[in-house]
Design a protein around this motif. Structure first.
Motif, PDB file in Angstrom:
ATOM      1  N   SER A  50       0.831  -1.210   0.000  1.00  0.00           N
ATOM      2  CA  SER A  50       0.000   0.000   0.000  1.00  0.00           C
ATOM      3  C   SER A  50       0.861   1.254   0.000  1.00  0.00           C
ATOM      4  CB  SER A  50      -0.937  -0.005   1.210  1.00  0.00           C
ATOM      5  OG  SER A  50      -0.209   0.047   2.417  1.00  0.00           O
ATOM      6  N   VAL A  51       2.048   1.172   0.589  1.00  0.00           N
ATOM      7  CA  VAL A  51       2.974   2.318   0.584  1.00  0.00           C
ATOM      8  C   VAL A  51       3.380   2.640  -0.852  1.00  0.00           C
ATOM      9  CG1 VAL A  51       5.281   3.109   1.239  1.00  0.00           C
ATOM     10  CG2 VAL A  51       3.842   1.945   2.921  1.00  0.00           C
ATOM     11  N   VAL A  52       3.683   1.595  -1.620  1.00  0.00           N
ATOM     12  CA  VAL A  52       4.066   1.798  -3.025  1.00  0.00           C
ATOM     13  C   VAL A  52       2.903   2.403  -3.803  1.00  0.00           C
ATOM     14  CG1 VAL A  52       4.749   0.635  -5.160  1.00  0.00           C
ATOM     15  CG2 VAL A  52       5.766  -0.049  -2.996  1.00  0.00           C
ATOM     16  N   GLU A  53       1.704   1.927  -3.534  1.00  0.00           N
ATOM     17  CA  GLU A  53       0.524   2.447  -4.235  1.00  0.00           C
ATOM     18  C   GLU A  53       0.276   3.922  -3.905  1.00  0.00           C
ATOM     19  OE1 GLU A  53      -2.539  -0.166  -2.997  1.00  0.00           O
ATOM     20  OE2 GLU A  53      -1.909  -1.841  -4.284  1.00  0.00           O
ATOM     21  N   ASP A  54       0.585   4.320  -2.663  1.00  0.00           N
ATOM     22  CA  ASP A  54       0.375   5.711  -2.249  1.00  0.00           C
ATOM     23  C   ASP A  54       1.469   6.646  -2.750  1.00  0.00           C
ATOM     24  OD1 ASP A  54      -1.889   4.960  -0.939  1.00  0.00           O
ATOM     25  OD2 ASP A  54      -0.945   4.799   1.039  1.00  0.00           O
ATOM     26  N   SER A  55       2.581   6.066  -3.226  1.00  0.00           N
ATOM     27  CA  SER A  55       3.723   6.896  -3.639  1.00  0.00           C
ATOM     28  C   SER A  55       3.686   7.148  -5.140  1.00  0.00           C
ATOM     29  CB  SER A  55       5.033   6.194  -3.267  1.00  0.00           C
ATOM     30  OG  SER A  55       5.189   5.014  -4.035  1.00  0.00           O
ATOM     31  N   ASN A  56       4.613   8.005  -5.574  1.00  0.00           N
ATOM     32  CA  ASN A  56       4.818   8.213  -7.008  1.00  0.00           C
ATOM     33  C   ASN A  56       6.307   8.333  -7.271  1.00  0.00           C
ATOM     34  OD1 ASN A  56       5.619  11.049  -6.669  1.00  0.00           O
ATOM     35  ND2 ASN A  56       3.447  11.431  -6.252  1.00  0.00           N
ATOM     36  N   CYS A  57       6.666   8.558  -8.503  1.00  0.00           N
ATOM     37  CA  CYS A  57       8.078   8.551  -8.889  1.00  0.00           C
ATOM     38  C   CYS A  57       8.872   9.706  -8.281  1.00  0.00           C
ATOM     39  CB  CYS A  57       8.208   8.560 -10.416  1.00  0.00           C
ATOM     40  SG  CYS A  57       7.335   9.935 -11.210  1.00  0.00           S
ATOM     41  N   ARG A  58       8.195  10.722  -7.753  1.00  0.00           N
ATOM     42  CA  ARG A  58       8.892  11.873  -7.167  1.00  0.00           C
ATOM     43  C   ARG A  58       8.968  11.786  -5.632  1.00  0.00           C
ATOM     44  NH1 ARG A  58       5.736  14.266 -11.266  1.00  0.00           N
ATOM     45  NH2 ARG A  58       6.989  15.295 -12.892  1.00  0.00           N
ATOM     46  N   THR A  59       8.383  10.742  -5.058  1.00  0.00           N
ATOM     47  CA  THR A  59       8.289  10.636  -3.597  1.00  0.00           C
ATOM     48  C   THR A  59       9.340   9.673  -3.047  1.00  0.00           C
ATOM     49  OG1 THR A  59       5.899  10.889  -3.830  1.00  0.00           O
ATOM     50  CG2 THR A  59       6.713  10.189  -1.685  1.00  0.00           C
ATOM     51  N   PRO A  60      10.300  10.153  -2.266  1.00  0.00           N
ATOM     52  CA  PRO A  60      11.241   9.229  -1.613  1.00  0.00           C
ATOM     53  C   PRO A  60      10.496   8.406  -0.557  1.00  0.00           C
ATOM     54  CG  PRO A  60      12.034  11.503  -1.517  1.00  0.00           C
ATOM     55  CD  PRO A  60      10.608  11.558  -1.956  1.00  0.00           C
ATOM     56  N   LEU A  61      10.870   7.153  -0.418  1.00  0.00           N
ATOM     57  CA  LEU A  61      10.284   6.271   0.594  1.00  0.00           C
ATOM     58  C   LEU A  61      11.366   5.980   1.634  1.00  0.00           C
ATOM     59  CD1 LEU A  61       9.056   4.621  -2.435  1.00  0.00           C
ATOM     60  CD2 LEU A  61       7.349   4.737  -0.631  1.00  0.00           C
ATOM     61  N   ILE A  62      11.138   6.422   2.872  1.00  0.00           N
ATOM     62  CA  ILE A  62      12.213   6.459   3.871  1.00  0.00           C
ATOM     63  C   ILE A  62      11.908   5.512   5.022  1.00  0.00           C
ATOM     64  CG2 ILE A  62      13.545   7.985   5.377  1.00  0.00           C
ATOM     65  CD1 ILE A  62      12.208  10.307   3.600  1.00  0.00           C
ATOM     66  N   PHE A  63      12.819   4.567   5.264  1.00  0.00           N
ATOM     67  CA  PHE A  63      12.736   3.698   6.434  1.00  0.00           C
ATOM     68  C   PHE A  63      13.529   4.342   7.575  1.00  0.00           C
ATOM     69  CE2 PHE A  63      12.279   0.559   2.978  1.00  0.00           C
ATOM     70  CZ  PHE A  63      11.105  -0.070   3.375  1.00  0.00           C
ATOM     71  N   VAL A  64      12.857   4.629   8.683  1.00  0.00           N
ATOM     72  CA  VAL A  64      13.550   5.075   9.898  1.00  0.00           C
ATOM     73  C   VAL A  64      13.879   3.811  10.687  1.00  0.00           C
ATOM     74  CG1 VAL A  64      13.435   6.499  11.962  1.00  0.00           C
ATOM     75  CG2 VAL A  64      12.248   7.222   9.886  1.00  0.00           C
ATOM     76  N   LEU A  65      15.167   3.483  10.785  1.00  0.00           N
ATOM     77  CA  LEU A  65      15.594   2.187  11.307  1.00  0.00           C
ATOM     78  C   LEU A  65      15.427   2.093  12.821  1.00  0.00           C
ATOM     79  CD1 LEU A  65      18.851   1.688   9.211  1.00  0.00           C
ATOM     80  CD2 LEU A  65      16.593   0.692   8.786  1.00  0.00           C
ATOM     81  N   SER A  66      15.028   0.922  13.284  1.00  0.00           N
ATOM     82  CA  SER A  66      14.994   0.588  14.708  1.00  0.00           C
ATOM     83  C   SER A  66      16.019  -0.500  14.963  1.00  0.00           C
ATOM     84  CB  SER A  66      13.605   0.091  15.112  1.00  0.00           C
ATOM     85  OG  SER A  66      12.620   1.063  14.866  1.00  0.00           O
ATOM     86  N   THR A  67      16.477  -0.603  16.220  1.00  0.00           N
ATOM     87  CA  THR A  67      17.473  -1.603  16.574  1.00  0.00           C
ATOM     88  C   THR A  67      16.960  -3.006  16.292  1.00  0.00           C
ATOM     89  OG1 THR A  67      18.262  -0.162  18.330  1.00  0.00           O
ATOM     90  CG2 THR A  67      18.925  -2.463  18.443  1.00  0.00           C
ATOM     91  N   GLY A  68      17.757  -3.792  15.578  1.00  0.00           N
ATOM     92  CA  GLY A  68      17.401  -5.181  15.309  1.00  0.00           C
ATOM     93  C   GLY A  68      16.495  -5.384  14.110  1.00  0.00           C
ATOM     94  N   THR A  70       8.468   3.051   9.697  1.00  0.00           N
ATOM     95  CA  THR A  70       9.323   2.418  10.700  1.00  0.00           C
ATOM     96  C   THR A  70       8.624   1.169  11.212  1.00  0.00           C
ATOM     97  OG1 THR A  70      10.626   2.775  12.721  1.00  0.00           O
ATOM     98  CG2 THR A  70       8.388   3.662  12.693  1.00  0.00           C
ATOM     99  N   THR A  71       9.396   0.200  11.632  1.00  0.00           N
ATOM    100  CA  THR A  71       8.850  -1.020  12.221  1.00  0.00           C
ATOM    101  C   THR A  71       9.561  -1.282  13.535  1.00  0.00           C
ATOM    102  OG1 THR A  71      10.430  -2.329  10.929  1.00  0.00           O
ATOM    103  CG2 THR A  71       8.201  -2.101  10.046  1.00  0.00           C
ATOM    104  N   GLU A  72       8.801  -1.710  14.523  1.00  0.00           N
ATOM    105  CA  GLU A  72       9.375  -2.031  15.824  1.00  0.00           C
ATOM    106  C   GLU A  72      10.014  -3.420  15.775  1.00  0.00           C
ATOM    107  OE1 GLU A  72       9.594  -0.255  18.671  1.00  0.00           O
ATOM    108  OE2 GLU A  72       8.835   1.480  17.560  1.00  0.00           O
ATOM    109  N   PRO A  73      11.158  -3.594  16.437  1.00  0.00           N
ATOM    110  CA  PRO A  73      11.766  -4.928  16.490  1.00  0.00           C
ATOM    111  C   PRO A  73      10.913  -5.851  17.344  1.00  0.00           C
ATOM    112  CG  PRO A  73      12.921  -3.417  17.958  1.00  0.00           C
ATOM    113  CD  PRO A  73      11.932  -2.594  17.189  1.00  0.00           C
ATOM    114  N   PRO A  74      11.025  -7.173  17.151  1.00  0.00           N
ATOM    115  CA  PRO A  74      10.261  -8.099  17.999  1.00  0.00           C
ATOM    116  C   PRO A  74      10.675  -7.943  19.456  1.00  0.00           C
ATOM    117  CG  PRO A  74      11.944  -9.258  16.725  1.00  0.00           C
ATOM    118  CD  PRO A  74      11.894  -7.861  16.192  1.00  0.00           C
ATOM    119  N   LYS A  75       9.707  -7.970  20.361  1.00  0.00           N
ATOM    120  CA  LYS A  75       9.989  -7.794  21.782  1.00  0.00           C
ATOM    121  C   LYS A  75       9.695  -9.076  22.530  1.00  0.00           C
ATOM    122  CE  LYS A  75       9.313  -2.786  22.089  1.00  0.00           C
ATOM    123  NZ  LYS A  75       8.584  -1.673  22.764  1.00  0.00           N
TER     124      LYS A  75
END
Length: 690
Positions: A89-107, A209-214
């Motif tokens: 759904s993220v890809v569907e909401d984006s276009n060729c001018r939109t950067p897709l940014i992952f904010v990294l979490s530990t693990g 962003t995605t939370e690491p497994p807890k």
């Protein structure tokens, strides 16, 4: 009127504590006080927010649970439940001018999920990934330009490792808005949170962003997912391999999950990752195939000493790592049926031999919420980490507060002026350095005399710095001088009841401004009395020294000179006093008496002079006075002695400029082994946060 109402409320609260003392005690010691009824008339007179204020005052560790419940009740559960990331759904909401940014979490590494997504949408052959770092900038630029023309997906991982190239990336993203990129082009980025990441890219892009497994269960389930059935069956010694693979998964999960206990978990938080586990699994398989007898020493050295140990930089953390590996990699693991991995006998153990699915089924039966005992921790450890979480929550809320003057009542400027004046009035007087020189006479050249003079110089400099900066701040607020960057910082800190950074250079502390000011007065008083009389205190407060290690070295030098021996042959013997301080009438023949040391992660049995389990809700306890006695050629401590690290303040890692570790104090471990207290994170603290 507001002052009167506050006074009435405080008086009512004090009266209720006296009238319903037993009920308040039961409420305070309950595991979930936010769910329990308040005692007396408070049960019906408080709304949800007011009850949360009472919890914040008496049980800080439960504030996060209160806040969660408050949000759910007033806004809905969707505001506290993290949404599942659906990259399609993220890809569907984006276009060729939109950067897709992952904010990294530990693990968490999004690479495998992104590769899988590219395969699903038919972009696998037009997907390019590059991990940024030194020398990768030209290749990254080339990939973006090719992707814009050909409609490729470009993934640039770890942008935080190439911050110098970020301005150029910012220009490339800006060009996308004016150019006509291929409709299929997508630019994927990943980065750790950093203030140097271009804001314009964040504004133009979609952030994920995605939370690491807890929890141990989630981590072990994930680790077994990394081991295929083919890998699981390849070892020539399957009985040994299956048991040790399970303990390796448990070992890895424990190391990761200990982070939640903050300073009681690790002095420094380490980023153990899946590659550490995969390398260790390969080593395990290879060495079991290679040798008939299990090479325990080699396995423990390579897995804990080299592989995982490569991350570890703190000596006490390394000791903890070796404590775990010695427990999980030993002969009893193979010979004992259902070998216990924690004191929770009925929960965590090595299951009986079986196929691959058998182990996964067992893991699915583990509890979703881990008891602290699974890590060798006391239940109080959870409370300590939750209190730290509360402090972080309120610090974040304060930082979001608008820095504007109040339209009603006292303005921010008036508030800061009042607080600054209060600090100024409580500042101790300077210690007369020249007079101290004459009082000490020949003793000025002795090790203890040198330490005293150095401390006086440091505290006098600090007092002058505080007085001058407060005077400049007052002039700046009144418009008589320009508010410099330093004065703005002091203004903000005083408004938030924090200690300005420039004042903290003399010695590290996490105390709020009020407690810090009172502590400063007490610190200076110790050295004022010593300087005024020329006689050393009967009992020293070690935390009052800006450099306690320098003072302890001076004590060793004094002993070496008195006994005509080499200072290099001296170490410490620690004698914890049974008598109260009032019964100490003279200085020891050799060494010094030290008081004011706090014990964290354990309790102290004064009668038997040994470590015991802490009481419920007892996060720290004050140690009796300890005789620090120099000892020549002291033998290595035997069994039943825990080398307890002593730190200057609760931040055990210290800073790059200054370590927090002071000395290791030998304490009797009591009815349990020293390893028990090592896993507890038991330590001595010279000062606290409050």
């Amino acid at each position: 009127k507001q002052w009167y109402q506050r006074r009435v409320a405080i008086t009512a609260g004090a009266n209720s504590f006296e009238q319903y003392a037993r009920d308040w005690h039961l409420w305070y010691t309950s595991s979930e006080p936010e769910e329990a009824m308040l005692p007396g008339e408070w049960a019906n007179s408080c709304n949800e927010l007011q009850k949360m204020l009472i919890v914040r005052s008496l049980r800080k560790d439960r504030v996060a649970f209160c806040a969660t419940s408050f949000i759910v009740n007033n806004l809905g559960s969707k505001f506290v439940e993290p949404p599942v990331l659906d990259m399609t759904s993220v890809v569907e909401d984006s276009n060729c001018r939109t950067p897709l940014i992952f904010v990294l979490s530990t693990g968490v590494d999004p690479t495998s999920g992104l590769v899988q997504l590219a395969d699903e949408v038919g972009m696998k052959n037009r997907f390019s990934a590059l991990s940024l770092g030194q020398g990768q900038a030209p290749l990254a630029t080339k990939l973006i330009k090719e992707g814009v023309k050909e409609g490729n997906w470009v993934y640039l991982a770890n942008c935080h490792l190439s911050l110098s190239w970020m301005p150029h990336l910012d220009k490339l993203v800006e060009q996308l808005q004016s150019e006509e990129p291929h409709p299929d082009f997508r630019l994927w980025l990943s980065s750790n949170p950093t203030k140097d990441f271009p804001i314009s890219i964040l504004q133009a892009g979609i952030k994920m962003t995605t939370e690491p497994p807890k929890g141990l269960k989630a981590n072990m389930k994930r680790l077994y997912g990394l081991v295929s059935e083919r890998t699981f069956s390849r070892c020539k010694k399957p009985e040994k391999y299956k048991k040790l693979l399970f303990t390796l998964c448990f070992f890895h999960s424990v190391l990761i999950e200990r982070r939640k206990f903050l300073q009681l978990g690790w002095n420094i938080p380490y980023d153990f990752n899946d590659s550490d586990f995969e390398v260790s699994e390969n080593l395990l398989n290879m060495y079991l195939d290679e040798y008939d007898e299990t090479p325990w020493d080699a396995l423990k050295y390579l897995i804990a000493g080299v592989n995982y140990g490569g991350h570890v930089t703190d000596e006490m953390d390394r000791r903890l790592l070796m404590t775990y590996i010695n427990e999980f990699f030993s002969e009893p693991v193979l010979n004992t049926p259902f070998y216990k991995l924690s004191s929770l006998n009925d929960m965590y153990y090595v299951p009986k031999d079986g196929p691959y699915q058998h182990y996964k089924d067992y893991i699915s039966l583990l509890p979703n919420v881990d008891h602290p005992a699974a890590f060798g921790q006391h239940p109080n450890a959870d409370i300590t980490s939750q209190i730290r979480e509360t402090h972080m929550l309120f610090e974040t809320l304060l930082s979001l507060q608008p820095q504007v003057s109040s339209l009603k009542g006292e303005s921010t400027e008036d508030k800061v002026l009042g607080l600054a004046q209060d600090v100024k009035e409580h500042l101790p007087e300077l210690i007369d350095y020249e007079n101290t020189l004459s009082v000490l006479a020949e003793e000025r050249h002795s090790p203890m005399g040198v330490v005293l003079l150095q401390e006086i110089l440091r505290y006098n400099h600090l007092i002058n710095l505080i007085a001058n900066s407060l005077s400049d701040l007052e002039k700046g607020i009144k418009g008589l001088v320009v508010m410099s960057e330093d004065l703005e910082e002091i203004f903000r800190c005083i408004n938030e009841a924090k200690v300005p950074a420039m004042w903290s250079k003399a010695y590290p502390s996490h105390k709020p401004l009020g407690s810090w000011t009172r502590d400063l007065v007490q610190r200076v008083d110790q050295f004022f009395k010593w300087a005024h009389t020329g006689g050393m205190p009967l009992i020293f407060q070690l935390s009052y020294f800006t450099f306690p290690t320098g003072f302890l070295t001076a004590v060793l030098q004094t002993s070496a000179r008195t006994n005509s021996i080499s200072v290099d042959t001296l170490s410490w013997e620690f004698i914890v006093q049974i008598l109260d301080d009032v019964n100490i009438t003279g200085q020891p023949k050799d060494g010094v008496y030290i008081k004011g040391i706090h014990l964290e992660g354990a309790g102290w049995d004064k009668k038997n002079c040994c470590l015991v389990e802490a009481n419920a809700m007892q996060l720290v306890c004050e140690m009796p006075t300890i005789h620090f006695k120099p000892a020549e050629l002291k033998k290595k401590p035997g069994r039943g002695i825990y080398a307890c690290p002593c730190y200057y303040y609760p931040d055990r890692a210290g800073t790059a400029e200054r370590a927090s570790f002071v000395v290791s104090v030998d304490l009797k471990s009591g009815a349990t082994s020293p390893d028990h207290w090592c896993k507890r994170g038991t330590a001595l603290l010279l000062s606290l946060d409050a």
